[in-house]
Design a protein around this motif. Sequence first.
Motif, PDB file in Angstrom:
ATOM      1  N   ASP A 139     -20.094  -5.759 -17.132  1.00  0.00           N
ATOM      2  CA  ASP A 139     -19.877  -5.109 -18.430  1.00  0.00           C
ATOM      3  C   ASP A 139     -21.208  -4.692 -19.057  1.00  0.00           C
ATOM      4  OD1 ASP A 139     -17.139  -5.404 -18.238  1.00  0.00           O
ATOM      5  OD2 ASP A 139     -17.121  -7.277 -19.385  1.00  0.00           O
ATOM      6  N   GLY A 140     -22.259  -5.421 -18.725  1.00  0.00           N
ATOM      7  CA  GLY A 140     -23.600  -5.092 -19.200  1.00  0.00           C
ATOM      8  C   GLY A 140     -24.368  -4.384 -18.097  1.00  0.00           C
ATOM      9  N   VAL A 141     -25.650  -4.698 -17.987  1.00  0.00           N
ATOM     10  CA  VAL A 141     -26.503  -4.145 -16.934  1.00  0.00           C
ATOM     11  C   VAL A 141     -26.765  -5.245 -15.918  1.00  0.00           C
ATOM     12  CG1 VAL A 141     -28.835  -3.274 -16.436  1.00  0.00           C
ATOM     13  CG2 VAL A 141     -27.597  -2.453 -18.451  1.00  0.00           C
ATOM     14  N   VAL A 142     -26.700  -4.897 -14.640  1.00  0.00           N
ATOM     15  CA  VAL A 142     -27.078  -5.840 -13.593  1.00  0.00           C
ATOM     16  C   VAL A 142     -28.268  -5.278 -12.830  1.00  0.00           C
ATOM     17  CG1 VAL A 142     -24.835  -6.964 -13.352  1.00  0.00           C
ATOM     18  CG2 VAL A 142     -25.338  -4.972 -11.951  1.00  0.00           C
ATOM     19  N   LEU A 143     -29.241  -6.143 -12.639  1.00  0.00           N
ATOM     20  CA  LEU A 143     -30.437  -5.861 -11.869  1.00  0.00           C
ATOM     21  C   LEU A 143     -30.371  -6.814 -10.688  1.00  0.00           C
ATOM     22  CD1 LEU A 143     -33.206  -4.337 -11.999  1.00  0.00           C
ATOM     23  CD2 LEU A 143     -34.077  -6.323 -13.220  1.00  0.00           C
ATOM     24  N   VAL A 144     -30.270  -6.281  -9.474  1.00  0.00           N
ATOM     25  CA  VAL A 144     -29.969  -7.120  -8.320  1.00  0.00           C
ATOM     26  C   VAL A 144     -31.049  -7.005  -7.247  1.00  0.00           C
ATOM     27  CG1 VAL A 144     -28.255  -7.667  -6.536  1.00  0.00           C
ATOM     28  CG2 VAL A 144     -27.503  -6.747  -8.746  1.00  0.00           C
ATOM     29  N   GLU A 145     -31.661  -8.149  -6.928  1.00  0.00           N
ATOM     30  CA  GLU A 145     -32.560  -8.224  -5.790  1.00  0.00           C
ATOM     31  C   GLU A 145     -31.759  -8.734  -4.599  1.00  0.00           C
ATOM     32  OE1 GLU A 145     -36.574  -9.766  -6.493  1.00  0.00           O
ATOM     33  OE2 GLU A 145     -36.029  -9.920  -8.614  1.00  0.00           O
ATOM     34  N   TRP A 146     -32.032  -8.195  -3.416  1.00  0.00           N
ATOM     35  CA  TRP A 146     -31.303  -8.498  -2.185  1.00  0.00           C
ATOM     36  C   TRP A 146     -29.841  -8.077  -2.300  1.00  0.00           C
ATOM     37  CZ3 TRP A 146     -34.850  -9.278   1.312  1.00  0.00           C
ATOM     38  CH2 TRP A 146     -36.068  -9.833   0.925  1.00  0.00           C
ATOM     39  N   PRO A 147     -29.567  -6.820  -2.726  1.00  0.00           N
ATOM     40  CA  PRO A 147     -28.197  -6.364  -2.962  1.00  0.00           C
ATOM     41  C   PRO A 147     -27.355  -6.208  -1.698  1.00  0.00           C
ATOM     42  CG  PRO A 147     -29.697  -4.528  -3.137  1.00  0.00           C
ATOM     43  CD  PRO A 147     -30.546  -5.773  -3.013  1.00  0.00           C
ATOM     44  N   GLU A 148     -27.976  -6.220  -0.528  1.00  0.00           N
ATOM     45  CA  GLU A 148     -27.176  -6.119   0.698  1.00  0.00           C
ATOM     46  C   GLU A 148     -26.188  -7.274   0.810  1.00  0.00           C
ATOM     47  OE1 GLU A 148     -31.263  -7.796   1.522  1.00  0.00           O
ATOM     48  OE2 GLU A 148     -30.514  -5.999   0.539  1.00  0.00           O
ATOM     49  N   ARG A 149     -26.447  -8.366   0.094  1.00  0.00           N
ATOM     50  CA  ARG A 149     -25.532  -9.513   0.115  1.00  0.00           C
ATOM     51  C   ARG A 149     -24.273  -9.260  -0.732  1.00  0.00           C
ATOM     52  NH1 ARG A 149     -28.938 -12.068   3.153  1.00  0.00           N
ATOM     53  NH2 ARG A 149     -30.647 -13.395   2.622  1.00  0.00           N
ATOM     54  N   LEU A 150     -24.257  -8.157  -1.485  1.00  0.00           N
ATOM     55  CA  LEU A 150     -23.062  -7.803  -2.269  1.00  0.00           C
ATOM     56  C   LEU A 150     -21.920  -7.332  -1.371  1.00  0.00           C
ATOM     57  CD1 LEU A 150     -24.699  -5.750  -5.169  1.00  0.00           C
ATOM     58  CD2 LEU A 150     -23.570  -7.979  -5.385  1.00  0.00           C
ATOM     59  N   GLU A 151     -22.285  -6.744  -0.248  1.00  0.00           N
ATOM     60  CA  GLU A 151     -21.327  -6.183   0.698  1.00  0.00           C
ATOM     61  C   GLU A 151     -20.340  -5.265  -0.017  1.00  0.00           C
ATOM     62  OE1 GLU A 151     -19.740  -9.292   3.224  1.00  0.00           O
ATOM     63  OE2 GLU A 151     -21.734 -10.121   3.573  1.00  0.00           O
ATOM     64  N   ASP A 152     -19.030  -5.557   0.006  1.00  0.00           N
ATOM     65  CA  ASP A 152     -18.008  -4.687  -0.583  1.00  0.00           C
ATOM     66  C   ASP A 152     -18.068  -4.623  -2.110  1.00  0.00           C
ATOM     67  OD1 ASP A 152     -17.124  -4.159   1.955  1.00  0.00           O
ATOM     68  OD2 ASP A 152     -15.409  -5.513   1.854  1.00  0.00           O
TER      69      ASP A 152
ATOM     70  N   ASP B 275     -24.378  -0.168 -15.975  1.00  0.00           N
ATOM     71  CA  ASP B 275     -25.250   0.261 -14.891  1.00  0.00           C
ATOM     72  C   ASP B 275     -25.627  -0.884 -13.967  1.00  0.00           C
ATOM     73  OD1 ASP B 275     -25.319   2.917 -15.633  1.00  0.00           O
ATOM     74  OD2 ASP B 275     -27.240   2.774 -16.684  1.00  0.00           O
ATOM     75  N   ALA B 276     -25.881  -0.533 -12.721  1.00  0.00           N
ATOM     76  CA  ALA B 276     -26.380  -1.469 -11.723  1.00  0.00           C
ATOM     77  C   ALA B 276     -27.630  -0.866 -11.094  1.00  0.00           C
ATOM     78  CB  ALA B 276     -25.326  -1.735 -10.655  1.00  0.00           C
ATOM     79  N   LEU B 277     -28.686  -1.644 -11.038  1.00  0.00           N
ATOM     80  CA  LEU B 277     -29.921  -1.255 -10.362  1.00  0.00           C
ATOM     81  C   LEU B 277     -30.101  -2.221  -9.206  1.00  0.00           C
ATOM     82  CD1 LEU B 277     -30.369  -0.833 -13.640  1.00  0.00           C
ATOM     83  CD2 LEU B 277     -32.545   0.012 -12.844  1.00  0.00           C
ATOM     84  N   LEU B 278     -30.169  -1.691  -7.996  1.00  0.00           N
ATOM     85  CA  LEU B 278     -30.216  -2.498  -6.786  1.00  0.00           C
ATOM     86  C   LEU B 278     -31.589  -2.364  -6.140  1.00  0.00           C
ATOM     87  CD1 LEU B 278     -26.707  -1.530  -5.338  1.00  0.00           C
ATOM     88  CD2 LEU B 278     -27.282  -3.265  -7.069  1.00  0.00           C
ATOM     89  N   LEU B 279     -32.334  -3.468  -6.100  1.00  0.00           N
ATOM     90  CA  LEU B 279     -33.703  -3.472  -5.607  1.00  0.00           C
ATOM     91  C   LEU B 279     -33.772  -4.010  -4.192  1.00  0.00           C
ATOM     92  CD1 LEU B 279     -35.430  -5.077  -8.736  1.00  0.00           C
ATOM     93  CD2 LEU B 279     -34.898  -2.681  -8.345  1.00  0.00           C
ATOM     94  N   THR B 280     -34.271  -3.195  -3.268  1.00  0.00           N
ATOM     95  CA  THR B 280     -34.451  -3.646  -1.893  1.00  0.00           C
ATOM     96  C   THR B 280     -35.910  -3.490  -1.496  1.00  0.00           C
ATOM     97  OG1 THR B 280     -33.901  -1.458  -1.015  1.00  0.00           O
ATOM     98  CG2 THR B 280     -32.093  -3.032  -1.187  1.00  0.00           C
ATOM     99  N   GLY B 281     -36.298  -4.242  -0.487  1.00  0.00           N
ATOM    100  CA  GLY B 281     -37.653  -4.149   0.030  1.00  0.00           C
ATOM    101  C   GLY B 281     -38.158  -5.510   0.450  1.00  0.00           C
TER     102      GLY B 281
END
Length: 156
Positions: free
Chosen positions: A102-115, A29-35
Motif C-alpha cells: 500500500d506504501g512504497v517498497v524498496l527491495v534488495e535481492w528481489p529475485e526471491r520475490l518470484e511470482d 510503487d516498488a523499487l527493486l534493487l539488484t546487483g
Amino acid sequence: MTDTQIVLKNEQATEQLARMLAASTQAGDALLLTGPLGAGKSVFARAFLRCFCKDDTLEVPSPTYTLVQTYQAPACTVSHFDLWRLGGPDELEELGWDDARDGVVLVEWPERLEDLTPPEALHIGFTVRADGVRTVHLHGWGDRLKGAALSASFPA
C-alpha cells in the motif's frame, strides 16, 4: 517503458540518482534493487529513504537480519526489504508484504520475490565493470522517468 543505463562515477552520483527517483516515487510503487555486494545498493537505499522521508539524519540500518525495516514518510509508509535470507516468497506474508505494498517498497535481492514481483516495478540493476566503474540500469515506470533527462544528469 523506460530503459536507461547510467554511469555512476562515485557515491555522490549514486545518492543523486536516489534523490531524483525519490522525487518521482509515490504510494504503491516498488523499487527493486539488484546487483552484487558492494555495487551501491545500500548507498542508494540510504539516500533514497532519507530523501523520501525528508530526514537527512534518518538512521537507516541494513535490514539484512530483520528482513524488513519500516519508515513513516510524509507521503506514506516505506518498507525496505532485504530478501537475501528469505527462504521463499511464502515467507513474505509473515513480513507484511501485502500491507507494505500500500506504501512504497524498496527491495534488495528481489529475485526471491518470484511470482510476487510487482509487474509495474522499477528495476534498478547495479553493476561493477572490470575497471571498477559502477553503472546502473533502470527499467520500468514508463513515462514517469525520462531516460534522456536522467542520462544528461550523469554524463559518462
